[in-house]
Design a protein around this motif. Structure first.
Motif, PDB file in Angstrom:
ATOM      1  N   LEU A 160       0.204   1.374  -9.745  1.00  0.00           N
ATOM      2  CA  LEU A 160      -1.058   0.643  -9.827  1.00  0.00           C
ATOM      3  C   LEU A 160      -0.936  -0.480 -10.861  1.00  0.00           C
ATOM      4  O   LEU A 160      -1.374  -1.616 -10.628  1.00  0.00           O
ATOM      5  N   GLY A 198      -8.884   3.615 -10.241  1.00  0.00           N
ATOM      6  CA  GLY A 198      -8.523   2.591  -9.266  1.00  0.00           C
ATOM      7  C   GLY A 198      -7.708   3.132  -8.122  1.00  0.00           C
ATOM      8  O   GLY A 198      -7.332   2.395  -7.204  1.00  0.00           O
ATOM      9  N   VAL A 199      -7.428   4.421  -8.165  1.00  0.00           N
ATOM     10  CA  VAL A 199      -6.672   5.097  -7.105  1.00  0.00           C
ATOM     11  C   VAL A 199      -7.642   5.701  -6.107  1.00  0.00           C
ATOM     12  O   VAL A 199      -8.658   6.294  -6.489  1.00  0.00           O
ATOM     13  N   HIS A 234       0.240  -2.690  -7.099  1.00  0.00           N
ATOM     14  CA  HIS A 234       0.197  -2.123  -5.752  1.00  0.00           C
ATOM     15  C   HIS A 234      -1.114  -1.364  -5.526  1.00  0.00           C
ATOM     16  O   HIS A 234      -1.756  -0.901  -6.475  1.00  0.00           O
ATOM     17  N   GLN A 235      -1.480  -1.234  -4.264  1.00  0.00           N
ATOM     18  CA  GLN A 235      -2.610  -0.381  -3.895  1.00  0.00           C
ATOM     19  C   GLN A 235      -2.089   1.031  -3.729  1.00  0.00           C
ATOM     20  O   GLN A 235      -1.087   1.246  -3.039  1.00  0.00           O
ATOM     21  N   VAL A 236      -2.727   1.989  -4.362  1.00  0.00           N
ATOM     22  CA  VAL A 236      -2.239   3.361  -4.363  1.00  0.00           C
ATOM     23  C   VAL A 236      -3.267   4.309  -3.762  1.00  0.00           C
ATOM     24  O   VAL A 236      -4.439   4.311  -4.155  1.00  0.00           O
ATOM     25  N   ALA A 286       1.557   7.072  -9.678  1.00  0.00           N
ATOM     26  CA  ALA A 286       0.351   6.340  -9.294  1.00  0.00           C
ATOM     27  C   ALA A 286      -0.054   5.356 -10.396  1.00  0.00           C
ATOM     28  O   ALA A 286      -0.369   4.189 -10.123  1.00  0.00           O
ATOM     29  N   THR A 287      -0.030   5.813 -11.628  1.00  0.00           N
ATOM     30  CA  THR A 287      -0.422   4.962 -12.749  1.00  0.00           C
ATOM     31  C   THR A 287       0.522   3.766 -12.876  1.00  0.00           C
ATOM     32  O   THR A 287       0.087   2.620 -13.061  1.00  0.00           O
ATOM     33  N   THR A 310       0.860  -1.182   0.000  1.00  0.00           N
ATOM     34  CA  THR A 310       0.000   0.000   0.000  1.00  0.00           C
ATOM     35  C   THR A 310       0.893   1.228   0.000  1.00  0.00           C
ATOM     36  O   THR A 310       1.691   1.427   0.915  1.00  0.00           O
TER      37      THR A 310
END
Length: 212
Positions: free
Chosen positions: A21, A45-46, A25-27, A17-18, A3
């Motif tokens: 992800l 998805g963020v 990974h969880q962002v 982030a892109t 995370t």
């Protein structure tokens, strides 16, 4: 899956982030105005939340805030950042009217050192600050193999960051550990070449690398 909280909502934040992800990974994005920022991240998805919640909920925190205010901003999160790996990708420089760097904010020191001093319970690692933001998540996009420099006092924290860099596509032989956080001074000073390069070449992705 790790995370990861990214503090900041600009181009660097979106690039990382892109890519993170996409690596599984969880962002989380930490914003000072999470309500306003959420619309820009809808469907990605963020998760967007306030900076304290993001920092407190993550395994690794990325400082993608403006370097000239990073120490002030992150000092307010000392409790949330305690014990965390803090990946600092920012450069602290004074800015001209055109937004370009005009000089180092901490001559003879570095933002990485300032953050480690302000956040002694955190494990600050400096990396990804010697390139234009698109290269951070796409190291193979340039014609020449690119070096990514890593600085930090905690070896275990640097191993965590090295793992994330590998997830972003950085090859192990191009990840160069420079040593303790004091070694971040030289890579951070490289920001002074940025205005001249951009004026000469335009907004074309580039990076500082070691060839030998």
């Amino acid at each position: 899956m790790t995370t990861i909280a990214i503090l900041g909502t600009g181009r660097v934040s979106r690039t990382l982030a892109t890519a993170l992800l996409g690596a599984g990974h969880q962002v989380l994005i930490g914003s000072r105005d999470a309500e306003a920022a959420r619309a820009g991240w809808a469907g990605t998805g963020v998760t967007v939340t306030d900076v304290a919640d993001a920092a407190g909920s993550a395994d690794v925190v990325v400082n993608a805030t403006p370097g000239d205010s990073s120490v002030e901003r992150l000092s307010e999160l000392r409790a949330e950042l305690a014990g965390k790996v803090l990946l600092d990708v920012a450069n602290a420089s004074a800015r001209g009217a055109d937004g370009m760097p005009t000089g180092l904010l901490y001559p003879g020191e570095s933002l990485g050192e300032r953050l480690q001093s302000a956040l002694p319970e955190s494990k600050v690692v400096k990396a990804l600050n010697t390139m234009l933001f698109p290269v951070m998540g796409a190291p193979d996009s340039l014609s020449t193999p690119v070096t990514v420099f890593v600085s930090g006092d905690d070896d275990a924290a640097k191993q965590v960051v090295t793992g994330l860099l590998t997830d972003l596509g950085w090859k192990p032989d191009l990840i160069l550990d420079l040593g303790g956080i004091k070694s971040a001074r030289a890579p951070e000073a490289a920001v002074e070449i940025v205005p001249a390069v951009l004026r000469a070449r335009g907004m074309v992705p580039f990076a500082i690398t070691v060839v030998g």
